[in-house]
Enzyme design. Structure first.
Site, PDB file in Angstrom:
ATOM      1  N   TYR A  77     -23.695   3.880  14.687  1.00 19.72           N
ATOM      2  CA  TYR A  77     -24.329   2.628  14.222  1.00 19.72           C
ATOM      3  C   TYR A  77     -23.384   1.469  14.395  1.00 19.72           C
ATOM      4  CZ  TYR A  77     -27.644   5.757  11.759  1.00 19.72           C
ATOM      5  OH  TYR A  77     -28.561   6.725  11.430  1.00 19.72           O
TER       6      TYR A  77
HETATM    7  N1  LIG Z   1     -30.840  10.647  11.567  1.00 21.10           N
HETATM    8  C1  LIG Z   1     -31.371   9.756  12.366  1.00 21.10           C
HETATM    9  O1  LIG Z   1     -31.593  10.004  13.559  1.00 21.10           O
HETATM   10  C2  LIG Z   1     -31.737   8.411  11.809  1.00 21.10           C
HETATM   11  C3  LIG Z   1     -32.577   7.545  12.536  1.00 21.10           C
HETATM   12  C4  LIG Z   1     -32.905   6.324  11.966  1.00 21.10           C
HETATM   13  C5  LIG Z   1     -32.421   5.978  10.703  1.00 21.10           C
HETATM   14  N2  LIG Z   1     -31.595   6.832  10.036  1.00 21.10           N
HETATM   15  C6  LIG Z   1     -31.061   6.503   8.682  1.00 21.10           C
HETATM   16  O2  LIG Z   1     -32.136   6.207   7.814  1.00 21.10           O
HETATM   17  C7  LIG Z   1     -31.963   4.903   7.261  1.00 21.10           C
HETATM   18  C8  LIG Z   1     -33.309   4.295   7.008  1.00 21.10           C
HETATM   19  O3  LIG Z   1     -33.951   3.982   8.230  1.00 21.10           O
HETATM   20  P1  LIG Z   1     -34.093   2.501   8.716  1.00 21.10           P
HETATM   21  O4  LIG Z   1     -33.159   1.657   7.950  1.00 21.10           O
HETATM   22  O5  LIG Z   1     -33.902   2.485  10.187  1.00 21.10           O
HETATM   23  O6  LIG Z   1     -35.627   2.164   8.434  1.00 21.10           O
HETATM   24  P2  LIG Z   1     -36.489   2.062   7.114  1.00 21.10           P
HETATM   25  O7  LIG Z   1     -35.688   2.376   5.929  1.00 21.10           O
HETATM   26  O8  LIG Z   1     -37.750   2.793   7.366  1.00 21.10           O
HETATM   27  O9  LIG Z   1     -36.863   0.502   7.097  1.00 21.10           O
HETATM   28  C9  LIG Z   1     -35.912  -0.409   6.582  1.00 21.10           C
HETATM   29  C10 LIG Z   1     -36.203  -1.815   7.050  1.00 21.10           C
HETATM   30  O10 LIG Z   1     -37.432  -2.296   6.494  1.00 21.10           O
HETATM   31  C11 LIG Z   1     -37.290  -3.684   6.148  1.00 21.10           C
HETATM   32  N3  LIG Z   1     -37.419  -3.759   4.683  1.00 21.10           N
HETATM   33  C12 LIG Z   1     -36.813  -2.975   3.734  1.00 21.10           C
HETATM   34  N4  LIG Z   1     -37.186  -3.335   2.499  1.00 21.10           N
HETATM   35  C13 LIG Z   1     -38.048  -4.336   2.640  1.00 21.10           C
HETATM   36  C14 LIG Z   1     -38.770  -5.122   1.706  1.00 21.10           C
HETATM   37  N5  LIG Z   1     -38.666  -4.912   0.393  1.00 21.10           N
HETATM   38  N6  LIG Z   1     -39.598  -6.097   2.181  1.00 21.10           N
HETATM   39  C15 LIG Z   1     -39.721  -6.295   3.509  1.00 21.10           C
HETATM   40  N7  LIG Z   1     -39.048  -5.591   4.444  1.00 21.10           N
HETATM   41  C16 LIG Z   1     -38.210  -4.614   4.012  1.00 21.10           C
HETATM   42  C17 LIG Z   1     -35.899  -4.091   6.617  1.00 21.10           C
HETATM   43  O11 LIG Z   1     -35.964  -4.500   7.986  1.00 21.10           O
HETATM   44  P3  LIG Z   1     -36.324  -6.000   8.470  1.00 21.10           P
HETATM   45  O12 LIG Z   1     -35.927  -6.934   7.385  1.00 21.10           O
HETATM   46  O13 LIG Z   1     -35.581  -6.164   9.732  1.00 21.10           O
HETATM   47  O14 LIG Z   1     -37.810  -5.974   8.681  1.00 21.10           O
HETATM   48  C18 LIG Z   1     -35.153  -2.781   6.566  1.00 21.10           C
HETATM   49  O15 LIG Z   1     -34.006  -2.766   7.382  1.00 21.10           O
HETATM   50  C19 LIG Z   1     -31.062   4.191   8.256  1.00 21.10           C
HETATM   51  O16 LIG Z   1     -30.413   3.064   7.693  1.00 21.10           O
HETATM   52  C20 LIG Z   1     -30.142   5.298   8.674  1.00 21.10           C
HETATM   53  O17 LIG Z   1     -29.130   5.453   7.688  1.00 21.10           O
HETATM   54  C21 LIG Z   1     -31.273   8.043  10.566  1.00 21.10           C
END
Ligand SMILES: NC(=O)c1ccc[n+]([C@@H]2O[C@H](COP(=O)([O-])OP(=O)(O)OC[C@H]3O[C@@H](n4cnc5c(N)ncnc54)[C@H](OP(=O)(O)O)[C@@H]3O)[C@@H](O)[C@H]2O)c1
Length: 313
Positions: A55
């Site tokens: 990341y």
């Molecule tokens: N193992 C793997 O292959 C893998 C893959 C992906 C992720 N991950 C892990 O999982 C974690 C979670 O996934 P993710 O962060 O990619 O996606 P997510 O948690 O599904 O979505 C988070 C995103 O949604 C938006 N958001 C969050 N709260 C909000 C609210 N209250 N109101 C409006 N928008 C909001 C923000 O993006 P915006 O503000 O830009 O819209 C935020 O960055 C990652 O940080 C990472 O640690 C692991």
């Protein structure tokens, strides 16, 4: 505060009900914004942070390691390493690809340096590596545990067959075994339930689902003809089909009943699914984080859960 902590099965790690996703740090959140989110999370009793060595290398101008560096600098400046449960991953960064013994040994030292710590609490194989025998990977992880560099190991993005194979190798060879799986799982991505969930239930592993908010879609901010200012708008917006609209409508209805926000309800649905220990979600700002942290107080009843499950079928 400890009352709301969850012990990850097979470990001595006790964690807050929300695992804070770290891929935004150094990507959609700059250093100050990342520190603000981390501070607010810790102040609310949060103690479980998820990152990866990779990341966020995909951001133009980045090379990878940025998220770990920000988290490491934050831990050092707040002197709170011992209060936190740190998870990071190896294997999907083009600079350090795969799960060979040599790569794992090099990657862990780099992660420890960036995180400014002497141990990682939960170290993940970020994705399967078909070119390395699981015997080699698990022996490498086992060495790290014996050396005290890693407390527990886990897998991410493995198929059920390959995870079962790894568990069998650990048992046969007397090596450390994966205690958890981090799969892609949320209200609009439910493949996990078919083969992986039964395997985890049978073997006593915990599920720590990523993209818990479907990249922001499950917050409800993606609506027809309403552009969203986000680096992830394309991926998240793609869920806005008929099923996606059904899920959003049900999230709204349940949220209204509880005086909660749709994002919190989406996380609570996930947290209530069999095998799930804590969902992983990220916030770019402290305002966003408020909706995520509310998970700790929201309990859905069977009717809420059934309606959401049916809407996403
Ligand atoms: N193992 C793997 O292959 C893998 C893959 C992906 C992720 N991950 C892990 O999982 C974690 C979670 O996934 P993710 O962060 O990619 O996606 P997510 O948690 O599904 O979505 C988070 C995103 O949604 C938006 N958001 C969050 N709260 C909000 C609210 N209250 N109101 C409006 N928008 C909001 C923000 O993006 P915006 O503000 O830009 O819209 C935020 O960055 C990652 O940080 C990472 O640690 C692991």
């Amino acid at each position: 505060m400890d009352g709301m902590r969850i012990t990850l099965p097979g470990t001595d790690l006790t964690v807050h009900p929300l695992c804070l996703g770290g891929n935004v740090f150094g990507w959609s959140a700059d250093v100050d914004g990342s520190f603000a989110v981390l501070d607010a999370y810790a102040e609310a009793g949060g103690n479980f942070v998820d990152t990866a060595d990779s990341y966020f290398w995909r951001k133009p101008g980045n090379s990878g390691g940025e998220s770990e560096t920000i988290i490491g600098d934050w831990l050092a400046s707040r002197s709170n390493r011992d209060d936190m449960v740190l998870a990071t991953k190896v294997g999907s960064w083009p600079e350090r690809p795969g799960l060979s013994r040599q790569n794992i040994a090099a990657a862990v030292d780099d992660s420890l340096r960036r995180l400014r710590t002497d141990h990682i609490d939960l170290y993940y194989a970020h994705k399967d590596d078909p070119d390395t025998p699981p015997e080699e990977t698990l022996a490498a992880f086992d060495e790290l545990i014996k050396a005290g560099k890693v407390r527990h190991i886990a897998a991410s993005n493995f198929t059920a067959d390959r995870l079962a194979e790894s568990l069998a190798v650990s048992e046969r060879e007397g090596l450390a075994r994966y205690v958890a799986l981090q799969p892609h799982y949320n209200l609009v991505e439910r493949d996990y339930e078919r083969e992986l969930a039964p395997l985890l239930a049978e073997r006593g592993l915990s599920c720590l689902p990523y993209f818990a908010l479907a990249k922001g879609f499950l917050t409800g901010k993606y609506q027809a003809n309403t552009p969203v200012d986000s680096v992830r708008a394309e991926g998240a917006g793609a869920y806005l089909d008929e099923r996606g609209r059904r899920v959003l409508a049900e999230l709204d209805a349940v949220a209204e009943r509880h005086g909660a926000r749709p994002a919190t309800v989406a996380l609570a649905w996930l947290a209530a699914q069999p095998t799930v220990s804590t969902p992983i979600a990220s916030a770019r700002t402290t305002d966003q984080l408020t909706d995520l942290l509310a998970l700790a107080e929201l309990k859905l009843d069977d009717d809420d859960l059934a309606r959401l499950t049916a809407a996403s079928a």
